[in-house]
Motif scaffolding. Structure first.
Motif, PDB file in Angstrom:
ATOM      1  N   THR A   9       0.827  -1.202   0.000  1.00 18.70           N
ATOM      2  CA  THR A   9       0.000   0.000   0.000  1.00 18.70           C
ATOM      3  C   THR A   9       0.862   1.254   0.000  1.00 18.70           C
ATOM      4  O   THR A   9       1.988   1.248   0.493  1.00 18.70           O
ATOM      5  CB  THR A   9      -0.929   0.024   1.235  1.00 18.70           C
ATOM      6  OG1 THR A   9      -1.657   1.265   1.250  1.00 18.70           O
ATOM      7  CG2 THR A   9      -0.146  -0.112   2.525  1.00 18.70           C
TER       8      THR A   9
ATOM      9  N   LYS B 146      -0.450  -4.006   4.207  1.00 14.05           N
ATOM     10  CA  LYS B 146      -1.775  -3.930   4.816  1.00 14.05           C
ATOM     11  C   LYS B 146      -2.416  -5.303   4.879  1.00 14.05           C
ATOM     12  O   LYS B 146      -2.089  -6.212   4.113  1.00 14.05           O
ATOM     13  CB  LYS B 146      -2.675  -2.978   4.032  1.00 14.05           C
ATOM     14  CG  LYS B 146      -3.023  -3.460   2.628  1.00 14.05           C
ATOM     15  CD  LYS B 146      -3.949  -2.463   1.932  1.00 14.05           C
ATOM     16  CE  LYS B 146      -4.293  -2.928   0.512  1.00 14.05           C
ATOM     17  NZ  LYS B 146      -5.201  -1.979  -0.163  1.00 14.05           N
TER      18      LYS B 146
ATOM     19  N   PHE C  75      -3.360  -0.873   8.235  1.00 16.14           N
ATOM     20  CA  PHE C  75      -2.143  -0.455   7.542  1.00 16.14           C
ATOM     21  C   PHE C  75      -0.971  -0.588   8.507  1.00 16.14           C
ATOM     22  O   PHE C  75      -1.070  -0.210   9.682  1.00 16.14           O
ATOM     23  CB  PHE C  75      -2.276   0.992   7.066  1.00 16.14           C
ATOM     24  CG  PHE C  75      -3.404   1.187   6.085  1.00 16.14           C
ATOM     25  CD1 PHE C  75      -3.211   0.939   4.743  1.00 16.14           C
ATOM     26  CD2 PHE C  75      -4.651   1.598   6.513  1.00 16.14           C
ATOM     27  CE1 PHE C  75      -4.242   1.096   3.837  1.00 16.14           C
ATOM     28  CE2 PHE C  75      -5.694   1.765   5.619  1.00 16.14           C
ATOM     29  CZ  PHE C  75      -5.486   1.506   4.272  1.00 16.14           C
TER      30      PHE C  75
ATOM     31  N   THR D  19       0.951   0.762  13.361  1.00 19.01           N
ATOM     32  CA  THR D  19      -0.295   0.257  12.769  1.00 19.01           C
ATOM     33  C   THR D  19      -1.354   1.347  12.775  1.00 19.01           C
ATOM     34  O   THR D  19      -1.310   2.289  13.566  1.00 19.01           O
ATOM     35  CB  THR D  19      -0.837  -0.967  13.532  1.00 19.01           C
ATOM     36  OG1 THR D  19      -1.118  -0.587  14.882  1.00 19.01           O
ATOM     37  CG2 THR D  19       0.160  -2.107  13.519  1.00 19.01           C
TER      38      THR D  19
ATOM     39  N   ASN E 214      -6.215  -6.614   4.528  1.00 21.12           N
ATOM     40  CA  ASN E 214      -7.558  -6.185   4.141  1.00 21.12           C
ATOM     41  C   ASN E 214      -8.510  -7.367   3.937  1.00 21.12           C
ATOM     42  O   ASN E 214      -9.595  -7.196   3.417  1.00 21.12           O
ATOM     43  CB  ASN E 214      -7.513  -5.325   2.880  1.00 21.12           C
ATOM     44  CG  ASN E 214      -6.928  -6.065   1.691  1.00 21.12           C
ATOM     45  OD1 ASN E 214      -6.309  -7.117   1.855  1.00 21.12           O
ATOM     46  ND2 ASN E 214      -7.112  -5.527   0.505  1.00 21.12           N
TER      47      ASN E 214
ATOM     48  N   GLU F  40      -9.600  -2.147   7.082  1.00 21.43           N
ATOM     49  CA  GLU F  40      -8.219  -2.532   6.811  1.00 21.43           C
ATOM     50  C   GLU F  40      -7.322  -2.174   7.991  1.00 21.43           C
ATOM     51  O   GLU F  40      -7.653  -1.328   8.821  1.00 21.43           O
ATOM     52  CB  GLU F  40      -7.698  -1.816   5.558  1.00 21.43           C
ATOM     53  CG  GLU F  40      -8.439  -2.158   4.286  1.00 21.43           C
ATOM     54  CD  GLU F  40      -7.920  -1.367   3.100  1.00 21.43           C
ATOM     55  OE1 GLU F  40      -7.526  -1.987   2.114  1.00 21.43           O
ATOM     56  OE2 GLU F  40      -7.929  -0.126   3.175  1.00 21.43           O
TER      57      GLU F  40
END
Length: 494
Positions: free
Chosen positions: A359, A376, A483, A402, A378, A481
């Motif tokens: 990402t 990530k 990240f 995070t 997801n 999600e």
């Protein structure tokens, strides 16, 4: 003789006159009175045409001019829900963007005509804040299809509307390497290809101090070695409640073994201070080498973003595309390839994709300041997986940045002491388990490092290799999600 002929001719004329009059009277009695026709009897359609131009004093205002023929009334639809009945309106949009404008006219004969055209109003401006030589740009632009930032020092950055305004490149952060005044320029292009540029001077930059240090330990004694830049004063907090030291390279003896958070604060010539904190274990096993986390900043192989996540895939590709060397043998596959666990996830988790995604939403303010990519999770079955060589008995510090995009999407971190083939009884194989529950932040803005949450904890290795294992079962789609960036293991003394 002549007189008789004339008399006879006159009688014929008179007789003919009465016959004609009688005939006309007969017709007039049998038909209606004639009315002159009105309206567009030939059904000739009127013409409607208009031009658009941007108000030179306001790029959000569009000047509309109608060149319609035989128009008795006007109906403008500006494409944003607003209308007008003026013949030649000037209209100011509240938001920039691409709009389809339609003009409908009605003629005096009740006939309609219409014309349409696209307009792209755009507002361009930015502000900024400075901390030393780090400048955070606040982009106030509305309606741009693409942007180019020219920071004035030779560096540029591009943004496209497909990335959305939440992308870090929309409002970037730039670190200058000089304190000289520079002119930063933002050039915006609207959806019709028109460009607008805004330039502002960036002045008053101050070189920052950059605190840093290393250390060695022997039993309960730690020796600290300063590695700071532009430091004129030092302040050491040893993390045990003892007095602060102003020495450059102090030595400190602790009363009990354990891991202490040591903070070094340095100040530069301008009086600007910055701090750094490191975990310092004393009284334990001293390491002989540094634990290395591959692609810890999640920023390798960015020319092929799918390869960026290979370092965190339990079944990495055999080849990766390197930014400099091109296609090369994978530096990861020779160290681990856990197809058994991948198969177990595919069967028991319902998803064949166990690898994380790559990402552009990385943490630009974490320990890897300036980097733009991350990884990530997801989907519920995706995992972060990496084998790292360590030394049993050494106490390490683990750190991870995070950001959960939805509340309640917790991120679970396991430090495993072997390569598992199933998640059943996973805690039996963990040196440490940490559940991150405080990293919800829906904003993708990188104007501050509050976007990501940094989690740090220590663990003592029980084997000579560990597995970094991260999952988020609540990450089920693009709206839920997690990240992740700056995943690292800190070895004491290195």
């Amino acid at each position: 003789m002549i007189y008789k002929l004339i008399e006879k001719f006159n009688k014929n004329i008179i007789t003919l006159f009465f016959i004609v009059v009688g005939f006309v009277s007969c017709i007039d009695q049998e038909t209606e009175e004639f009315d002159v026709p009105t309206g567009n009897v030939n059904d000739i359609q009127p013409n409607t045409l208009f031009t658009t131009s941007t108000n030179p004093d306001d790029n959000m205002s569009i000047v509309f001019r109608s060149y319609s023929t035989d128009a008795a009334s006007y109906s403008w639809d500006f494409g944003d829900g607003n209308t007008s009945t003026e013949p030649n309106p000037d209209y100011t949009y509240a938001e920039g963007g691409l709009y389809k404008v339609k003009l409908t006219t009605e003629s005096s004969d009740g006939l309609f005509a219409s014309d349409s055209s696209n307009v792209s109003p755009m507002f361009v401006d930015f502000g900024f804040e400075m901390i030393d030589t780090e400048v955070s740009f606040d982009n106030q632009t509305s309606g741009a299809n693409s942007l180019v930032w020219d920071f004035g020092d030779g560096d540029t950055l591009e943004w496209d509307s497909e990335d959305t305004e939440e992308d870090p490149n929309f409002s970037p952060v730039h670190v200058y390497i000089s304190d000289a005044t520079v002119a930063a320029t933002l050039t915006a292009t609207n959806f019709l290809g028109d460009k607008i540029s805004v330039t502002k001077n960036i002045e008053g930059l101050v070189f920052s101090t950059v605190p840093n240090f290393s250390f060695t330990t022997s039993s309960l004694t730690a020796t600290f070695i300063d590695a700071s830049i532009l430091a004129t004063t030092h302040s050491w907090d040893f993390g045990d409640g003892s007095a602060v030291s102003s020495e450059v390279n102090p030595t400190h003896t602790y009363s009990t073994d354990g891991t202490y958070s040591v903070t070094l604060t340095t100040t530069n010539d301008s009086g600007v201070s910055k701090s750094i904190t490191k975990a310092v274990p004393v009284g334990g096993v001293e390491p002989t080498f540094e634990a290395v986390v591959l692609n810890s900043t999640c920023n390798d192989h960015t020319s092929n973003t799918s390869d960026n996540a290979d370092a965190w895939d339990m079944t990495p590709n055999s080849k990766v595309v390197d930014d400099i060397l091109g296609t090369i043998d994978s530096p990861y596959r020779a160290i681990w390839y856990n197809s058994d666990l991948a198969d177990w996830l595919a069967t028991n988790c319902g998803d064949a994709d166990e690898q994380p995604g790559s990402t552009g939403d990385g943490n630009k303010f974490g320990t890897n300041a300036g980097a733009g990519r991350g990884v990530k999770i997801n989907e519920a079955c995706r995992r972060l997986y990496q084998v790292v060589a360590v030394e049993a008995g050494v106490e390490y510090t683990f750190t991870i940045d995070t950001r959960s995009e939805a509340e309640g999407v917790n991120t679970e971190v396991f430090i495993l002491n072997n390569e598992i083939t199933t998640e059943e009884n996973i805690l039996d194989n963990a040196d440490v388990y940490f559940n991150i529950t405080n990293d919800f932040n829906s904003s993708k803005s990188s104007s501050s490092n509050d976007t990501f949450t940094t989690t740090t904890f220590t663990f003592e290795a029980t084997a000579n290799k560990i597995v970094i294992y991260v999952r988020a079962s609540g990450a089920v789609d693009s709206s839920h999600e997690v990240f992740i960036d700056n995943i690292d293991i800190i070895t004491p003394g290195f």
